[in-house]
Scaffold this motif. Structure first.
Motif, PDB file in Angstrom:
ATOM      1  N   LEU A 417       0.849  -1.187   0.000  1.00 19.39           N
ATOM      2  CA  LEU A 417       0.000   0.000   0.000  1.00 19.39           C
ATOM      3  C   LEU A 417       0.891   1.245   0.000  1.00 19.39           C
ATOM      4  CD1 LEU A 417      -2.913  -0.908   2.454  1.00 19.39           C
ATOM      5  CD2 LEU A 417      -2.805  -1.126  -0.029  1.00 19.39           C
ATOM      6  N   PRO A 418       0.333   2.407  -0.328  1.00 19.72           N
ATOM      7  CA  PRO A 418       1.174   3.613  -0.488  1.00 19.72           C
ATOM      8  C   PRO A 418       1.835   4.103   0.794  1.00 19.72           C
ATOM      9  CG  PRO A 418      -1.163   4.142  -0.717  1.00 19.72           C
ATOM     10  CD  PRO A 418      -1.059   2.655  -0.751  1.00 19.72           C
ATOM     11  N   ASP A 419       1.377   3.635   1.972  1.00 19.98           N
ATOM     12  CA  ASP A 419       1.999   4.109   3.214  1.00 19.98           C
ATOM     13  C   ASP A 419       3.333   3.425   3.503  1.00 19.98           C
ATOM     14  OD1 ASP A 419       1.300   1.563   4.003  1.00 19.98           O
ATOM     15  OD2 ASP A 419      -0.042   2.185   5.615  1.00 19.98           O
ATOM     16  N   ASN A 420       3.731   2.449   2.668  1.00 19.89           N
ATOM     17  CA  ASN A 420       5.023   1.772   2.770  1.00 19.89           C
ATOM     18  C   ASN A 420       5.181   0.908   4.020  1.00 19.89           C
ATOM     19  OD1 ASN A 420       6.722   2.610   0.402  1.00 19.89           O
ATOM     20  ND2 ASN A 420       6.176   4.636   1.190  1.00 19.89           N
ATOM     21  N   LYS A 421       4.097   0.668   4.758  1.00 18.64           N
ATOM     22  CA  LYS A 421       4.212  -0.228   5.905  1.00 18.64           C
ATOM     23  C   LYS A 421       3.142  -1.314   5.912  1.00 18.64           C
ATOM     24  CE  LYS A 421       1.596   2.205   9.535  1.00 18.64           C
ATOM     25  NZ  LYS A 421       1.661   2.654  10.955  1.00 18.64           N
ATOM     26  N   HIS A 422       2.149  -1.204   5.045  1.00 18.76           N
ATOM     27  CA  HIS A 422       1.137  -2.246   4.920  1.00 18.76           C
ATOM     28  C   HIS A 422       1.325  -2.983   3.592  1.00 18.76           C
ATOM     29  CE1 HIS A 422      -0.980   0.076   8.069  1.00 18.76           C
ATOM     30  NE2 HIS A 422      -1.525  -1.094   8.379  1.00 18.76           N
ATOM     31  N   LEU A 423       1.426  -4.312   3.673  1.00 18.89           N
ATOM     32  CA  LEU A 423       1.410  -5.104   2.457  1.00 18.89           C
ATOM     33  C   LEU A 423       0.030  -5.737   2.313  1.00 18.89           C
ATOM     34  CD1 LEU A 423       1.661  -8.488   3.055  1.00 18.89           C
ATOM     35  CD2 LEU A 423       3.834  -7.682   3.962  1.00 18.89           C
ATOM     36  N   TRP A 424      -0.331  -6.096   1.087  1.00 20.79           N
ATOM     37  CA  TRP A 424      -1.639  -6.706   0.840  1.00 20.79           C
ATOM     38  C   TRP A 424      -1.465  -8.056   0.153  1.00 20.79           C
ATOM     39  CZ3 TRP A 424      -2.921  -7.677  -4.239  1.00 20.79           C
ATOM     40  CH2 TRP A 424      -2.263  -6.916  -5.221  1.00 20.79           C
ATOM     41  N   PHE A 425      -2.458  -8.910   0.344  1.00 23.34           N
ATOM     42  CA  PHE A 425      -2.421 -10.253  -0.218  1.00 23.34           C
ATOM     43  C   PHE A 425      -3.830 -10.823  -0.218  1.00 23.34           C
ATOM     44  CE2 PHE A 425      -1.863 -10.566   4.318  1.00 23.34           C
ATOM     45  CZ  PHE A 425      -2.581 -11.683   4.708  1.00 23.34           C
ATOM     46  N   GLN A 426      -4.003 -11.965  -0.880  1.00 28.40           N
ATOM     47  CA  GLN A 426      -5.270 -12.688  -0.847  1.00 28.40           C
ATOM     48  C   GLN A 426      -5.098 -14.000  -0.101  1.00 28.40           C
ATOM     49  OE1 GLN A 426      -6.487 -11.386  -5.274  1.00 28.40           O
ATOM     50  NE2 GLN A 426      -8.008 -12.745  -4.346  1.00 28.40           N
ATOM     51  N   SER A 427      -6.169 -14.441   0.569  1.00 31.99           N
ATOM     52  CA  SER A 427      -6.118 -15.653   1.377  1.00 31.99           C
ATOM     53  C   SER A 427      -7.501 -16.276   1.449  1.00 31.99           C
ATOM     54  CB  SER A 427      -5.619 -15.328   2.793  1.00 31.99           C
ATOM     55  OG  SER A 427      -5.757 -16.451   3.651  1.00 31.99           O
TER      56      SER A 427
END
Length: 821
Positions: A417-427
């Motif tokens: 994500l643009p804040d550089n500390k949250h990553l995203w994924f699917q599960s």
């Protein structure tokens, strides 16, 4: 009625006979025949647009199409405003950038590979600058060092190019083989002799000192070049430079040595000689082993990442408990003197496969996706390359296997994500594939979507303020395009046409190119504004007048209440005036993990048309999304774990029961057919449910899962030497003695997926069991997916003959098979 020949018929040697005259509909312009529907599809149906993409300035839409009914598709383009569609010339195609590539963070430039060279495109001016022009091939282009450099690989090494200076720098020096020695003796005797020579002879001593001085100089110069990294017999892939330029990460692949590969002989060749095709290993063969390497440039040293801290890495699969006999189990005469064998708990760590790293935009954080090679675990971990430390952010475990939309068998759909500390994924944590984020600084996880539906595709908008999603939220058999705030919230539906919409956004994300289809309407290209409920304008018109002249059925979507209470979706085709206690056919789609009971044009177009032909002849047809099918979440996907031919087959039996109880079908007049996985189910149905299915056509069928490939089979049945129970109950060859009804088997002789050997082994089994009511049709020039219209025609004439002969009361066993010539 059964075939009565005393020997199996090799049907490829015999011409197909004429159909049963009394069942042929009266000929007319709209009468379907096997010959008609199995013709070249582009000539008979038309060619739908595929591979849709936009020009970088958003002024043109490109797609592959074939309105000229040529031997293959060509590239066409149009304007989003609805201008004339024109064929793109070869000269224009050569000048176009490729659709794939990497954009810088401002979306001002794009770097891409074309014809083995690297190009840098300025998106504002539209001018492309050639980065390389070499005989060797350059691949994997990307932006590096905060977009200052262009990176690419050549001959297994990483290079960077500086657009400002034009300087090219080799960043790695990977070499196959082992590090050579330094010329110094290692044996004690040799060391003694060397010391003696240096002590006795001044000339030798001086020359030795001169050589050491030269080596010191060479070493000083070598420090300016990348470190030589010796790979042994490994190969290297996914070479990346960290955003600060301090580290190079790479994946080492160690191929197993000496593994036996199955050969498929091709008999009908241009040379006139039989030619062997090298195909694949079989399930259970050793697989490629992977490791993540880290080259610390500042410290001039390399490391291989370890994973022993991963939670659950030492856990053994749950199915192994079935093989662990209790210590108090009674000893029988069949047991050896030490009693029943018992599995001992293993402390061996499972092997894993790493993907990444994936760096945040500011270069301060990185994460890896790590998968167990048995596909029962996927870990997402943060990575500190300086210390080679990993920290767990998410673990998805499945006693069956990890997969699903946006997950797959690799890293899955992941990013920052643009804040550089949250990553995203699917599960599939909840049982359906949904979108999640996790904070790399504290491990806090958040679900952005939820519900009993699947997020099938997800991407961030270019300004990273919105999500664009494709999901089946309204119905399992529909696919629509949605938008959602980046932090989650309501999903706003944008497309509205019932069916499936495959969306490609313009570069400014204001306009959508939509490939759309419905149950009885093949795919066409539409354009619409990127606004909820906006009207879509059709761009292409691909169908022939002949195809449109027939009233193709809009199959009903029904649900079957399975014996375990599950709702199983199916397509139902019914005659306008159904015959009381009439015949029915159940179709079993292939691939296992695939959806076909949906509201868009089926990839099984020939089978769809064949079902219309059957209904014209008075058949009821049921097409079931049995357990193992896609589109319905984790429990349906893994419903076949360790027992193929279990719930996936009982879903067919429950479908047959529904046909008899609700739709007036005779329970004694039901047939079944399918290809690949559908052929496998057909065999299991004919062998284990002989009183339910009177006739079956098994096409390109797996007959023994121990002979199929590793990547697919090991996930579902585990390895055969570890889980022999799963293979014994899932392979039709073990149940062939149960055959009662009429069985047709069809197989391509150059099938490199399900080998022809598979059907030959089953044929021998049927011969030894003295079974007579079966037939084998072989196709000498066909692979797994048939290509030639003549092969399709012959195959489906035989299928139709099988059903007409065996599902019609009083039909003669000598009845023919064409659908009306």
């Amino acid at each position: 009625m059964r075939f009565t020949s005393t020997l199996p018929v090799l049907a490829v040697l015999l011409p197909a006979a004429a159909a049963v005259a009394q069942t042929q509909p009266a000929p007319s312009a709209t009468t379907l025949t096997v010959e008609k529907i199995m013709r070249d599809q582009a000539q008979w149906i038309g060619s739908s647009p595929t591979n849709v993409g936009w020009s970088e300035d958003g002024k043109r839409i490109y797609f592959n199409w074939n309105p000229e009914k040529a031997r293959r598709d060509s590239l066409y383009s149009t304007t989003p405003a609805g201008g004339a569609i024109r064929k793109v010339s070869l000269a224009e195609q050569r000048a176009l950038p490729t659709m794939n590539g990497d954009y810088d963070r401002k979306y001002a430039r794009k770097v891409y590979e074309k014809d083995g060279d690297i190009f840098l495109l300025d998106l504002k001016s539209g001018k492309a600058r050639r980065v390389t022009r070499t005989a060797e091939r350059e691949t994997d282009p990307g932006f590096a060092l905060q977009d200052k450099l262009i990176s690419y690989t050549r001959a297994g090494n990483l290079y960077t190019w500086d657009p400002a200076t034009g300087e090219t720098v080799q960043r790695t020096d990977f070499r196959r083989g082992s590090r050579p020695g330094n010329g110094q003796p290692t044996d004690k005797a040799e060391k003694f002799l060397r010391a003696q020579q240096l002590a006795l002879f001044d000339v030798i001593k001086q020359r030795d000192q001169d050589q050491k001085a030269r080596q010191r100089l060479q070493k000083a110069v070598a420090r300016l070049n990348p470190k030589a990294i010796w790979l042994g017999q490994n190969t290297v892939e996914n070479i990346q430079l960290s955003p600060d330029g301090r580290f190079v990460t790479y994946r080492l692949a160690q191929e197993p040595a000496g593994e036996k590969v199955a050969l498929v002989p091709s008999f009908v060749t241009a040379s006139g000689f039989t030619e062997d095709l090298s195909t694949r290993t079989k399930v259970g063969a050793p697989q490629t082993a992977y490791e993540l390497g880290i080259y610390d440039i500042g410290r001039d040293t390399t490391f291989v990442l370890g994973y022993k801290e991963l939670k659950g890495l030492d856990e053994q699969p749950a199915y192994r408990k079935e093989y662990a006999l209790p210590a108090t189990a009674p000893v029988t005469a069949a047991d050896d003197k030490n009693g029943p064998k018992k599995d001992k708990p293993s402390t061996e760590l499972r092997r894993v496969e790493p993907y990444g790293p994936y760096w945040s935009e500011n270069g301060q954080h990185a994460f890896l996706v790590i998968r167990a090679t048995d596909n029962k675990d996927r870990w997402i971990v943060s990575l500190d390359p300086a210390t080679q430390k990993i920290s767990l952010l998410d673990r998805q475990h499945d006693d069956a296997w990890i997969n699903g939309p946006g997950i797959g068998y690799g890293p899955g759909n992941v990013g920052w994500l643009p804040d550089n500390k949250h990553l995203w994924f699917q599960s599939e944590e909840t049982g359906y594939s949904h979108l999640y984020t996790v904070d790399v600084t504290n491990g806090q996880k958040k679900a952005l979507t939820s519900g009993n539906f699947e997020v099938q595709k997800a991407q961030l908008s270019r300004d990273k303020k919105l999500w664009y999603l494709t999901a089946n939220k309204t119905h399992p058999g529909e696919q629509h395009f949605y938008r959602m705030p980046v932090d989650g919230g309501p999903m706003t539906q944008i497309t509205t046409m019932t069916g499936a919409s495959e969306v490609t956004m313009s570069p400014d994300e204001k306009t959508l190119a939509v490939r759309y289809s419905y149950t009885n309407k093949p795919w066409e290209l539409y354009v619409m504004p990127n606004k909820p409920g906006a009207k879509a304008r059709q761009i292409t018109s691909s169908l022939t007048d002949e195809f449109k002249s027939y009233p193709w059925r809009d199959a009903e979507i029904v649900t079957i209440k399975a014996r375990d209470g599950a709702d199983v979706y199916a397509r139902l085709y019914r005659p306008a005036k159904a015959e009381a206690q009439g015949p029915a056919v159940i179709f079993v789609h292939g691939a296992g993990y695939l959806q076909n009971a949906h509201k868009w044009w089926s990839q099984y177009s020939r089978e769809y048309m064949f079902h219309n032909l059957l209904v014209d002849r008075g058949y009821t047809v049921l097409d079931i999304d049995y357990r193992g099918s896609a589109g319905y979440g984790r429990d349906v996907r893994t419903g076949i774990y360790r027992y193929m031919g279990g719930k996936d087959l009982t879903d067919q039996v429950d479908g047959a029961k529904l046909l008899a109880e609700k739709y007036g079908v005779s329970p004694q007049r039901i047939g079944i057919y399918g290809g690949s996985y559908g052929g496998f189910i057909t065999l299991m149905a004919m062998f284990t449910q002989p009183d339910v299915f009177k006739a079956g056509a098994a096409l390109r069928s797996v007959t023994d899962w121990a002979h199929y490939n590793h990547g697919y089979t090991d996930n579902i049945l585990n390895s055969p030497y570890n889980d022999s129970i799963a293979y014994a109950r899932s392979s039709p060859i073990y149940y062939a003695d149960g055959l009662k009804g009429a069985l047709l088997m069809c197989h391509g002789m150059v099938d490199t997926n399900v080998h022809f050997q598979d059907i030959v082994r089953l044929s021998q089994r049927l011969i030894e069991l003295k079974k007579e009511n079966w037939e084998l049709a072989v196709y000498p020039v066909e692979d797994h997916g048939f290509v030639e219209p003549s092969s399709w025609t012959d195959e489906y004439k035989r299928i139709l003959k099988l059903f007409e002969t065996n599902l019609r009361p009083g039909a003669s066993s000598a009845a023919g098979s064409s659908g009306g010539n």
